[in-house]
Design a protein around this motif. Structure first.
Motif, PDB file in Angstrom:
ATOM      1  N   HIS A 104       0.789  -1.228   0.000  1.00 52.13           N
ATOM      2  CA  HIS A 104       0.000   0.000   0.000  1.00 52.13           C
ATOM      3  C   HIS A 104       0.822   1.280   0.000  1.00 52.13           C
ATOM      4  O   HIS A 104       0.387   2.280  -0.567  1.00 52.13           O
ATOM      5  N   ILE A 105       1.986   1.282   0.591  1.00 52.53           N
ATOM      6  CA  ILE A 105       2.833   2.482   0.609  1.00 52.53           C
ATOM      7  C   ILE A 105       3.727   2.529  -0.626  1.00 52.53           C
ATOM      8  O   ILE A 105       3.816   3.548  -1.306  1.00 52.53           O
ATOM      9  N   LEU A 106       4.398   1.420  -0.926  1.00 51.38           N
ATOM     10  CA  LEU A 106       5.339   1.402  -2.056  1.00 51.38           C
ATOM     11  C   LEU A 106       4.739   0.810  -3.326  1.00 51.38           C
ATOM     12  O   LEU A 106       5.411   0.752  -4.349  1.00 51.38           O
ATOM     13  N   GLU A 107       3.513   0.342  -3.261  1.00 49.85           N
ATOM     14  CA  GLU A 107       2.773  -0.153  -4.424  1.00 49.85           C
ATOM     15  C   GLU A 107       3.413  -1.366  -5.094  1.00 49.85           C
ATOM     16  O   GLU A 107       3.412  -1.505  -6.308  1.00 49.85           O
ATOM     17  N   LYS A 143       3.498   9.559   3.736  1.00 48.45           N
ATOM     18  CA  LYS A 143       3.024   8.192   3.980  1.00 48.45           C
ATOM     19  C   LYS A 143       3.984   7.364   4.818  1.00 48.45           C
ATOM     20  O   LYS A 143       3.614   6.296   5.305  1.00 48.45           O
ATOM     21  N   ALA A 144       5.224   7.815   4.940  1.00 44.93           N
ATOM     22  CA  ALA A 144       6.251   6.987   5.578  1.00 44.93           C
ATOM     23  C   ALA A 144       7.057   7.809   6.574  1.00 44.93           C
ATOM     24  O   ALA A 144       7.064   9.038   6.524  1.00 44.93           O
ATOM     25  N   ASN A 145       7.763   7.116   7.442  1.00 44.45           N
ATOM     26  CA  ASN A 145       8.663   7.734   8.404  1.00 44.45           C
ATOM     27  C   ASN A 145       9.949   8.128   7.668  1.00 44.45           C
ATOM     28  O   ASN A 145      10.647   7.262   7.142  1.00 44.45           O
ATOM     29  N   PHE A 200      16.531  10.540  -1.288  1.00 45.51           N
ATOM     30  CA  PHE A 200      15.944  10.646   0.048  1.00 45.51           C
ATOM     31  C   PHE A 200      15.818   9.235   0.602  1.00 45.51           C
ATOM     32  O   PHE A 200      16.023   8.255  -0.110  1.00 45.51           O
ATOM     33  N   ALA A 201      15.477   9.152   1.885  1.00 42.35           N
ATOM     34  CA  ALA A 201      15.336   7.832   2.499  1.00 42.35           C
ATOM     35  C   ALA A 201      14.175   7.829   3.482  1.00 42.35           C
ATOM     36  O   ALA A 201      13.877   8.833   4.130  1.00 42.35           O
ATOM     37  N   ILE A 202      13.538   6.668   3.574  1.00 39.83           N
ATOM     38  CA  ILE A 202      12.474   6.425   4.537  1.00 39.83           C
ATOM     39  C   ILE A 202      12.806   5.154   5.313  1.00 39.83           C
ATOM     40  O   ILE A 202      13.720   4.412   4.949  1.00 39.83           O
ATOM     41  N   TYR A 203      12.049   4.929   6.381  1.00 37.37           N
ATOM     42  CA  TYR A 203      12.113   3.668   7.112  1.00 37.37           C
ATOM     43  C   TYR A 203      10.871   2.863   6.767  1.00 37.37           C
ATOM     44  O   TYR A 203       9.773   3.417   6.675  1.00 37.37           O
TER      45      TYR A 203
END
Length: 126
Positions: A24-27, A86-88, A103-106
């Motif tokens: 759902h977040i990264l599809e 949508k993400a941290n 960029f980066a997310i967790y």
């Protein structure tokens, strides 16, 4: 010796939560899921990965992976706009001196996911 691909296996204690993050977040798409074995195979474009609860010989007291996953993407600014709420966030989008805009997310398990595109490609897109 020829290597054909690399398919990471990400360990998680919460299989459903992790699958949902990637779907759902990264599809990503769900290729296969086996609840008896506690694993799932996911795919997006040319990227494939496995999500798995650790089995008896893979005790998971904490995440032991000591790196990050670096995704080369098209239109990194569009990816940033899609994910930033949508993400941290690990770090916000920036063009770095080594020529990459990234960029980066967790993810939900704490893995660092970096998204990048060569800055030279962005100049040509505009």
């Amino acid at each position: 010796m020829k290597f054909k691909s690399l398919q990471p296996i990400l360990w998680t204690e919460n299989l459903d939560e992790t699958i949902n993050f990637y779907l759902h977040i990264l599809e990503f798409s769900l290729n296969e899921r086996n609840d008896d074995w506690q694993w799932a195979s996911l795919q997006k474009d040319g990227i494939q990965m496995i999500i798995s609860k650790p089995n008896q010989h893979e005790r998971l007291n904490r995440i032991y992976f000591s790196g990050s996953f670096y995704f080369n993407v098209e239109n990194v600014d569009e990816v940033w706009e899609n994910l930033k709420t949508k993400a941290n966030i690990c770090y916000e989008i920036e063009t770095f001196e080594w020529g990459m805009r990234e960029f980066a997310i967790y993810d939900n398990s704490g893995y660092i996911l970096q998204f990048a595109q060569p800055a030279s490609e962005i100049s040509r897109e505009e």
